[in-house]
Design a protein around this motif. Structure first.
Motif, mmCIF file in Angstrom:
data_model
loop_
_atom_site.group_PDB
_atom_site.id
_atom_site.type_symbol
_atom_site.label_atom_id
_atom_site.label_comp_id
_atom_site.label_asym_id
_atom_site.label_seq_id
_atom_site.Cartn_x
_atom_site.Cartn_y
_atom_site.Cartn_z
ATOM 1 N N SER A 386 0.765 -1.210 -0.043
ATOM 2 C CA SER A 386 0.040 0.008 0.016
ATOM 3 C C SER A 386 0.901 1.293 0.089
ATOM 4 O O SER A 386 2.086 1.193 0.409
ATOM 5 C CB SER A 386 -0.911 -0.007 1.269
ATOM 6 N N TYR A 387 0.414 2.400 -0.325
ATOM 7 C CA TYR A 387 1.123 3.475 -0.482
ATOM 8 C C TYR A 387 0.065 4.883 -0.106
ATOM 9 O O TYR A 387 -1.214 4.787 -0.501
ATOM 10 C CB TYR A 387 1.638 3.744 -1.722
ATOM 11 N N ILE A 388 0.498 5.988 0.301
ATOM 12 C CA ILE A 388 -0.128 7.128 0.079
ATOM 13 C C ILE A 388 0.748 8.266 -0.201
ATOM 14 O O ILE A 388 2.094 8.435 0.232
ATOM 15 C CB ILE A 388 -0.236 7.507 1.770
ATOM 16 N N MET A 389 0.324 8.772 -1.468
ATOM 17 C CA MET A 389 1.125 10.210 -1.930
ATOM 18 C C MET A 389 0.447 11.342 -1.380
ATOM 19 O O MET A 389 -0.619 11.411 -1.697
ATOM 20 C CB MET A 389 1.437 9.905 -3.457
ATOM 21 N N TYR A 390 1.175 12.151 -0.672
ATOM 22 C CA TYR A 390 0.722 13.257 -0.328
ATOM 23 C C TYR A 390 1.781 14.531 -1.377
ATOM 24 O O TYR A 390 2.869 14.614 -1.304
ATOM 25 C CB TYR A 390 0.988 13.793 1.067
ATOM 26 N N LEU A 391 0.938 15.387 -1.759
ATOM 27 C CA LEU A 391 1.428 16.217 -2.876
ATOM 28 C C LEU A 391 1.030 17.751 -2.535
ATOM 29 O O LEU A 391 -0.218 18.078 -2.153
ATOM 30 C CB LEU A 391 1.175 15.947 -4.056
#
Length: 565
Positions: A386-391
């Motif tokens: 799983s991943y979470i990309m915060y931009l």
């Protein structure tokens, strides 16, 4: 008054800042998450042993944390008095992210460590790091439709996370059991603690060199001089009452704008800020806790007077009437995820709008004023994790007396830069199909606003959920003195052969996307400064030559002079 000679005072002052700078660098270089290691969404500082007042903060730290970290340090000091009988030991480290105890949003997690010199509590060291996730309704924590703080994630009161240098494994287990991608968080935790250890070593060396009493004298003198410098700058502002306002698009739940009404009273060497006429508390996550509201005032004035050093003395001439009964004084359980990244910038914008009337030569039109918070969370089938990309992204700065605004500048509240697209593509299953200047997005003026950016992210594989808390989708950044507003923020999600725009324009959550779907964002341009018809023809011609405007667009924005193509 101190009897320190000016050279020693200056060396110690810069030495304290350097201690904070080294903490910042240690944190950045050892953190796991790109939001910290590449985006630099963090800050480190030194605070008074007794009242938590700011002594020094790193030059690489986020301005919005200048005020809030001293409030959270004060909350830790109070916790020590009430729950620990006033006792702390070397190696203790408190963790806290409670917004209502001197915080911002839940993702900004603070570590606070007592600093001892020869067995005596001398100061507190503290830092803040933006964690990519702290649980809650959506990956990344920016829930656009949260109606209570529990929906935004795990809330931690000040507790001893490290006891005499040893991490409390039970507290760690509680934290990791309540957040996503928990296995990746330990790298950030250790980096945050290591930064404080670096500060401990460097501050000890500084005091060893000059002696504890001399350093204490220097800290007192620094505070006194910062206050005197700020008062001298304020004294140059004509006495009077100045009013300005700004708007938040919506709270994410009720599709109506929220208004900040700012009244600034200048008298002698003091400024008083009154926001009590602002909108009432809102249902969605755009409430601001009082620490963030005050910090937004501090950073706005620091933008106006950048040469004044930062410490507790800087804020002494700034008097804030606490805006109880408005969305700028959130109390439990009001949701607050948008307060630091978005509402704080609207508060600063209202300050700028008010003071432009008094000191136009020192002010500027409104900057883009949104961090463009975008969270993408999913599962990568190729890497089986799983991943979470915060931009977060940049936008245009406002024009000012004598120059155009900067394009693609960082947000009002920080010096954080968007992580490089190459890094994001390596970490996450995304492809940036576009990253370009949003030509023509700056407000027209004698000095035009800077431009925002366009970017498009395509999901390469798997499925994901997209959430966003942005702003300036309803109205663009304000122009001043006849200048036009900058362009608004826009979001478009392409799902197969369908296109979707958020009903709240700049806020939404849980938008499902699959492989091949694209998220497109265009960030705001800065406001224009002064009458557009007064813009010099050669500058208009230069903008046309560079492709910023077509001749027709230039003629429309700047009037008759633009005909000299």
């Amino acid at each position: 008054m101190s009897n320190l000679d000016p050279v020693t005072l200056t060396v110690i002052q810069n030495g304290l800042i350097q201690v904070c700078n080294e903490m910042d660098l240690a944190f950045v270089r050892s953190a796991f998450s790109p939001v910290i290691s590449e985006g630099m969404d963090r800050s480190d500082g030194i605070y008074d042993a007794h009242d938590g007042a700011l002594i020094a903060q790193g030059e690489l730290g986020l301005p919005v944390f200048v005020g809030t970290m001293q409030f959270s340090t004060q909350a830790v000091i109070e916790r020590v008095k009430t729950h620990y009988a006033g006792r702390v030991d070397p190696g203790d480290v408190f963790i806290v992210n409670d917004p209502y105890l001197g915080g911002t949003h839940l993702m900004d997690v603070r570590f606070v460590k007592p600093f001892f010199y020869k067995g005596e509590l001398f100061a507190w060291l503290a830092n803040t790091g933006h964690w990519p996730d702290v649980g809650g309704m959506v990956p990344g924590g920016f829930s656009a439709s949260a109606t209570e703080v529990e929906q935004e994630g795990l809330r931690l009161p000040p507790v001893k996370f490290f006891k005499k240098g040893e991490m409390d494994q039970e507290i760690l287990s509680i934290i990791l059991s309540n957040i996503r991608i928990a296995d990746q968080r330990i790298g950030d935790i250790k980096a945050q603690a290591a930064a404080l250890a670096t500060g401990e070593q460097r501050l000890t060396a500084l005091i060893d060199r000059y002696g504890a009493e001399v350093v204490r004298q220097a800290i007192g003198e620094m505070r006194h001089r910062a206050e005197r410098q700020m008062r001298a700058r304020i004294a140059d502002i004509p006495d009077g009452v100045y009013e300005g306002s700004s708007q938040v698009d919506s709270d994410g739940v009720v599709d109506q704008p929220l208004t900040i009404r700012m009244k600034i009273t200048k008298k002698g060497e003091d400024l008083t800020f009154d926001m009590t006429g602002s909108s009432p508390p809102c249902r969605g996550p755009m409430n601001s806790v009082i620490a963030t509201t005050k910090s937004a005032i501090y950073l706005a004035i620091k933008h106006v007077f950048p040469d004044v050093p930062i410490n507790a003395g800087t804020f002494e001439p700034l008097h804030i009437i606490e805006p109880e009964g408005t969305f700028l004084y959130a109390r439990y359980p009001r949701p607050v995820s948008g307060c630091a990244a978005e509402v704080s910038q609207r508060i600063a914008e209202a300050v700028f709008a008010a003071l432009t009337q008094a000191i136009p030569d020192l002010l500027f039109a409104a900057p883009a004023g949104t961090s463009g918070n975008l969270g993408v969370g999913g599962y990568d089938p190729e890497r089986q994790r799983s991943y979470i990309m915060y931009l977060f992204t940049g936008g245009g700065y406002g024009g000012f007396q004598g120059g155009d605004g900067l394009s693609n500048g960082c947000s009002t509240i920080g010096i954080s830069k968007m992580p490089p697209v190459e890094v994001l593509e390596q970490f996450y299953p995304v492809l940036f199909e576009e990253f370009s200047l949003r030509e023509g997005s700056g407000g027209a003026g004698e000095f035009r606003g800077g431009f925002g950016i366009n970017y498009a992210i395509r999901l390469r594989r798997g499925e994901a959920r997209v959430s966003m808390v942005m702003d300036h989708g309803r109205t663009g950044p304000q122009g001043v003195l006849g200048g036009q507003d900058g362009s608004t923020n826009t979001v478009l999600v392409t799902q197969g052969d369908k296109s979707y725009r958020p009903p709240h324009l700049s806020k939404d959550q849980d938008i499902e996307i699959g492989a091949g779907d694209v998220v497109r964002v265009s960030t705001p341009g800065g406001g224009g400064f002064g009458d557009p018809t007064r813009r010099r023809p050669e500058l208009i011609a230069q903008d046309i030559a560079r492709g910023y405007y077509t001749p027709e667009q230039a003629r429309e924005k700047f009037g008759f002079q633009a005909a000299a193509e």
